[in-house]
Motif scaffolding. Structure first.
Motif, PDB file in Angstrom:
ATOM      1  N   UNK A 465       0.884  -1.076   0.116  1.00  0.00           N
ATOM      2  CA  UNK A 465       0.081   0.086   0.123  1.00  0.00           C
ATOM      3  C   UNK A 465       0.935   1.361   0.170  1.00  0.00           C
ATOM      4  N   UNK A 466       0.475   2.366  -0.637  1.00  0.00           N
ATOM      5  CA  UNK A 466       0.855   3.592  -0.626  1.00  0.00           C
ATOM      6  C   UNK A 466       1.379   3.871   0.731  1.00  0.00           C
ATOM      7  N   UNK A 467       2.403   4.667   0.887  1.00  0.00           N
ATOM      8  CA  UNK A 467       2.945   5.261   2.302  1.00  0.00           C
ATOM      9  C   UNK A 467       1.881   6.426   2.519  1.00  0.00           C
ATOM     10  N   UNK A 468       1.279   6.644   3.723  1.00  0.00           N
ATOM     11  CA  UNK A 468       0.280   7.825   3.726  1.00  0.00           C
ATOM     12  C   UNK A 468       1.040   9.221   4.007  1.00  0.00           C
ATOM     13  N   UNK A 469       2.262   9.051   4.488  1.00  0.00           N
ATOM     14  CA  UNK A 469       3.137  10.180   4.675  1.00  0.00           C
ATOM     15  C   UNK A 469       3.592  10.921   3.500  1.00  0.00           C
ATOM     16  N   UNK A 470       3.856  10.250   2.408  1.00  0.00           N
ATOM     17  CA  UNK A 470       4.347  10.790   1.236  1.00  0.00           C
ATOM     18  C   UNK A 470       3.513  10.483   0.020  1.00  0.00           C
ATOM     19  N   UNK A 471       2.242  10.092   0.155  1.00  0.00           N
ATOM     20  CA  UNK A 471       1.353   9.840  -0.958  1.00  0.00           C
ATOM     21  C   UNK A 471       1.089  11.296  -1.814  1.00  0.00           C
ATOM     22  N   UNK A 472       1.108  10.990  -3.246  1.00  0.00           N
ATOM     23  CA  UNK A 472       0.831  12.088  -4.083  1.00  0.00           C
ATOM     24  C   UNK A 472      -0.149  11.636  -5.061  1.00  0.00           C
ATOM     25  N   UNK A 498       0.806   7.797  -5.860  1.00  0.00           N
ATOM     26  CA  UNK A 498       2.001   6.908  -5.793  1.00  0.00           C
ATOM     27  C   UNK A 498       2.399   7.743  -4.455  1.00  0.00           C
ATOM     28  N   UNK A 499       3.702   6.933  -3.968  1.00  0.00           N
ATOM     29  CA  UNK A 499       4.508   7.481  -3.124  1.00  0.00           C
ATOM     30  C   UNK A 499       5.675   8.068  -3.492  1.00  0.00           C
ATOM     31  N   UNK A 500       6.241   9.356  -3.073  1.00  0.00           N
ATOM     32  CA  UNK A 500       7.483   9.860  -3.597  1.00  0.00           C
ATOM     33  C   UNK A 500       8.527   9.214  -2.864  1.00  0.00           C
ATOM     34  N   UNK A 501       8.471   8.562  -1.365  1.00  0.00           N
ATOM     35  CA  UNK A 501       9.398   8.028  -0.909  1.00  0.00           C
ATOM     36  C   UNK A 501       9.838   9.107   0.470  1.00  0.00           C
ATOM     37  N   UNK A 502       9.986   8.376   1.595  1.00  0.00           N
ATOM     38  CA  UNK A 502      10.149   9.375   2.863  1.00  0.00           C
ATOM     39  C   UNK A 502      11.001   8.472   3.887  1.00  0.00           C
ATOM     40  N   UNK A 503      11.093   9.248   4.893  1.00  0.00           N
ATOM     41  CA  UNK A 503      11.889   8.367   5.972  1.00  0.00           C
ATOM     42  C   UNK A 503      11.005   7.227   6.620  1.00  0.00           C
ATOM     43  N   UNK A 504       9.427   7.507   6.607  1.00  0.00           N
ATOM     44  CA  UNK A 504       8.610   6.488   6.984  1.00  0.00           C
ATOM     45  C   UNK A 504       8.554   5.277   6.268  1.00  0.00           C
ATOM     46  N   UNK A 505       8.773   5.422   4.892  1.00  0.00           N
ATOM     47  CA  UNK A 505       8.792   4.059   4.177  1.00  0.00           C
ATOM     48  C   UNK A 505       9.904   3.695   3.527  1.00  0.00           C
ATOM     49  N   UNK A 510       6.143   2.833  -0.214  1.00  0.00           N
ATOM     50  CA  UNK A 510       5.002   2.015   0.249  1.00  0.00           C
ATOM     51  C   UNK A 510       5.296   1.645   1.702  1.00  0.00           C
ATOM     52  N   UNK A 511       4.119   1.242   2.516  1.00  0.00           N
ATOM     53  CA  UNK A 511       4.009   1.174   3.761  1.00  0.00           C
ATOM     54  C   UNK A 511       3.016   0.219   4.171  1.00  0.00           C
ATOM     55  N   UNK A 512       3.326  -1.183   4.504  1.00  0.00           N
ATOM     56  CA  UNK A 512       2.282  -1.988   4.804  1.00  0.00           C
ATOM     57  C   UNK A 512       1.925  -2.565   3.221  1.00  0.00           C
ATOM     58  N   UNK A 513       0.849  -3.743   3.653  1.00  0.00           N
ATOM     59  CA  UNK A 513       0.313  -4.464   2.405  1.00  0.00           C
ATOM     60  C   UNK A 513      -1.094  -4.611   2.844  1.00  0.00           C
ATOM     61  N   UNK A 514      -1.824  -4.927   1.543  1.00  0.00           N
ATOM     62  CA  UNK A 514      -3.229  -5.208   1.683  1.00  0.00           C
ATOM     63  C   UNK A 514      -3.753  -6.369   0.726  1.00  0.00           C
ATOM     64  N   UNK A 515      -4.795  -7.266   1.080  1.00  0.00           N
ATOM     65  CA  UNK A 515      -5.031  -8.282   0.160  1.00  0.00           C
ATOM     66  C   UNK A 515      -6.086  -8.003  -0.637  1.00  0.00           C
ATOM     67  N   UNK A 516      -5.744  -8.648  -1.938  1.00  0.00           N
ATOM     68  CA  UNK A 516      -6.677  -8.441  -3.154  1.00  0.00           C
ATOM     69  C   UNK A 516      -7.276  -9.976  -3.350  1.00  0.00           C
ATOM     70  N   UNK A 517      -8.703 -10.006  -3.420  1.00  0.00           N
ATOM     71  CA  UNK A 517      -9.298 -11.322  -3.470  1.00  0.00           C
ATOM     72  C   UNK A 517      -9.876 -11.643  -4.946  1.00  0.00           C
ATOM     73  N   UNK A 518     -10.082 -12.817  -5.172  1.00  0.00           N
ATOM     74  CA  UNK A 518     -10.896 -13.356  -6.181  1.00  0.00           C
ATOM     75  C   UNK A 518     -11.700 -14.436  -5.658  1.00  0.00           C
TER      76      UNK A 518
END
Length: 577
Positions: A465-472, A498-505, A510-518
């Protein structure tokens, strides 16, 4: 003259305070009388009444636990004592060293509270110290931490410190084959090696890593950890330190450090930042030494609840209906590391009540969950999935979880279990939901048995998942959309993220993951196609017409909602024909 804490151990707090000469008996009785009308701890009442101070109560609580209470106000730490524990460990456990004897490895630590017993246990395990604990005022401990441990040592600093230490040079035997055992044991107990390993562990757990790798190569020794499915490299220590680090891990995991020719497995239990962390350790002999991988099982990181694993509202309703069926087979499929076990555990957690008997056969048992009877597969004594399952049917279960259907025998018993009125949950390794049917037929399970038992198949993938701190927000290029088979008009002027990239990530965006389902629910029409042994493509087309959302489509929805990126969905899903 101070009172021996052993005389105070286990006594009532009021009695301890009178023994210490802090309050009189009469005042304790007065507070006890008030306590009958107000449900407040006796110590708090005595402080409110002005009969003693908060410090007196802390001293009495230490005495009650059989521990000494000391004053750290005037004490200053000698360098040897200060360096006995790394700053990260001090910060994580909120303890400070008071005395240290390097010869006997006897360490006295001061704690804020007498019930911080995990700190004592972990320091014994992590550092190999002979620990004695005392209690001191929290403010004094905080002051010492601030003064001496505010600057945390980095992995880089400890590695360069170790690189300049000549005493490890003797460990540079070829592949660790000719190392003297005493030298190895001594190196594994060296304070700097212990400090480095603890730093790596604390750093990895803090960064929410899922695996930590220590790998020996011909000219180097690598340390890497996996965050959100991607490996990151740490500063590599000198090659000759490999055997010392490996041996330290083996000591902590209760393995045989003399055995360097066979694979070994073990586990380490720690408490980091107040939450229990399990480390599953695997040691594998390679050409250039032993490769060690530690799987981090952090209970606080895993959402074992159906509404928190990332299911969309309609998928949640569908999946909940599937796992609440009285019998049948529900399969979760996907590659290794796609979160199948977490999904199944979340399903079991929602079904786990006093009226339901749940049995699980797993290889290995990843999380110990109250209320489930969990059985670990052990092929060495021929305790296979099939053998376990056969016994399960005599244990009167309602729900059975089979870690994986690997062979025809396991598949057939799972089918028999569901036909006799049990709900069976299991996993498979296939690319998507429709291809699971073909996989089971390949194993040799009859098509008429599959139509009678399978209720639904869930395929899943994990995307970062996109890092919330540097999301653009940004406008995607045409070639990016082409990778998903889209045209600019298909996205209708939507902004993507997308995430620009920061210290948090760590600069990844990216920071963390999420599942996608079928989720493919078996309908009568699908069952007919299975009976006719229709191809995977036919099954997929039919399921999509009936409303199944494919992995790629679930990924697209996550992109449109700004949760993940095109790159991630392209990497984890295949295009539909």
């Amino acid at each position: 003259m101070p009172v021996d804490p052993q005389e105070l151990k286990g006594r009532k707090l009021g009695r301890v305070l009178t023994k210490l000469g802090k309050v009189t008996r009469e005042r304790v009785h007065e507070a006890l009388a008030i306590q009958k009308t107000r449900k407040v701890p006796i110590g708090q009442l005595l402080v409110e009444l002005g009969y003693c101070t908060q410090r007196d109560v802390q001293e009495a609580l230490a005495g009650q636990a059989g521990m000494l209470f000391i004053d750290l106000g005037k004490s200053d730490l000698a360098d040897e004592v200060r360096d006995a524990i790394a700053a990260e460990t001090v910060q994580a456990y909120q303890v400070v060293p008071v005395e240290y004897n390097p010869r006997s490895k006897r360490l006295k630590i001061a704690m804020k509270s007498p019930d911080n017993y995990r700190a004592v246990d972990d320091l014994r395990l992590l550092m190999g110290f002979n620990v004695e604990a005392v209690v001191a005022e929290p403010a004094q401990i905080d002051a010492i931490i601030k003064k001496h441990y505010a600057k945390q040592a980095s992995v880089t600093e400890v590695v360069s410190e170790l690189a300049s230490d000549d005493k490890f040079k003797s460990l540079a035997g070829k592949g660790g084959a000719s190392i003297d055992l005493d030298a190895l044991k001594e190196a594994s107990e060296d304070n700097k090696v212990i400090k480095l390993l603890n730093l790596v562990l604390l750093q990895a757990i803090k960064d929410r890593a899922s695996d930590i790798h220590f790998e020996p190569f011909e000219h180097e020794f690598k340390m890497r950890y996996r965050i959100d499915g991607v490996l990151y490299e740490m500063v590599p220590p000198p090659k000759h330190l490999g055997p010392a680090i490996t041996s330290r891990v083996k000591v902590m995991a209760n393995m045989d450090i003399a055995e360097r020719r066979l694979p070994q497995d073990g586990r380490i239990e720690l408490t980091v930042g107040g939450s229990p962390v399990d480390l599953r350790v695997s040691v594998l002999p390679t050409m250039h030494g032993e490769s060690v991988v530690m799987r981090v099982l952090d209970r606080s990181n895993v959402q074992l609840s159906l509404d928190r694993i990332g299911l969309r509202e309609d998928d949640y309703t569908t999946f909940k209906a599937l796992v609440n069926k009285p019998n049948g087979i529900v399969i979760v499929t996907g590659p290794t590391g796609s979160g199948k076990t977490t999904t199944l555990y979340a399903a079991l957690a929602s079904l786990n009540d006093i009226e339901t008997k749940i049995l699980t056969a797993e290889d290995p048992v990843e999380y110990d969950i109250d209320g489930l009877c969990q059985c670990q597969i052990n092929n060495e004594v021929e305790l296979t999935f099939a053998r376990c399952l056969r016994s399960f049917l005599r244990q009167d279960p309602d729900i059975i979880l089979v870690g994986e259907i690997r062979d025809l025998e396991t598949g057939n018993i799972a089918v028999q279990a569901s036909l006799t009125g049990h709900l069976v949950l299991s996993t498979l390794h296939t690319n998507d939901a429709p291809s699971s049917i073909l996989r089971l037929m390949d194993l040799g399970v009859e098509s008429f048995l599959l139509t009678a038992t399978i209720e639904g198949i869930v395929a899943q993938r994990l995307v970062r998942t996109i890092c919330p701190k540097c999301k653009e927000a940004y406008d995607p290029k045409e070639e990016e959309l082409m990778e998903l088979g889209l045209l600019p008009e298909d996205i209708g002027g939507r902004k993507l993220f997308r995430g620009k990239g920061c210290d948090n990530c760590h600069g990844s965006g990216y920071r963390g993951r999420m599942a996608i389902f079928e989720i493919m629910v078996m309908s009568d029409a699908l069952r007919e196609l299975v009976m006719k042994k229709a191809s995977t493509n036919v099954l997929r087309d039919h399921a999509r017409k009936a409303g199944m959302r494919t992995l790629r489509e679930s990924g697209l929805l996550a992109i449109y909602e700004g949760q993940t990126t095109i790159d991630e969905v392209v990497r984890e899903t295949i295009a539909e024909e």
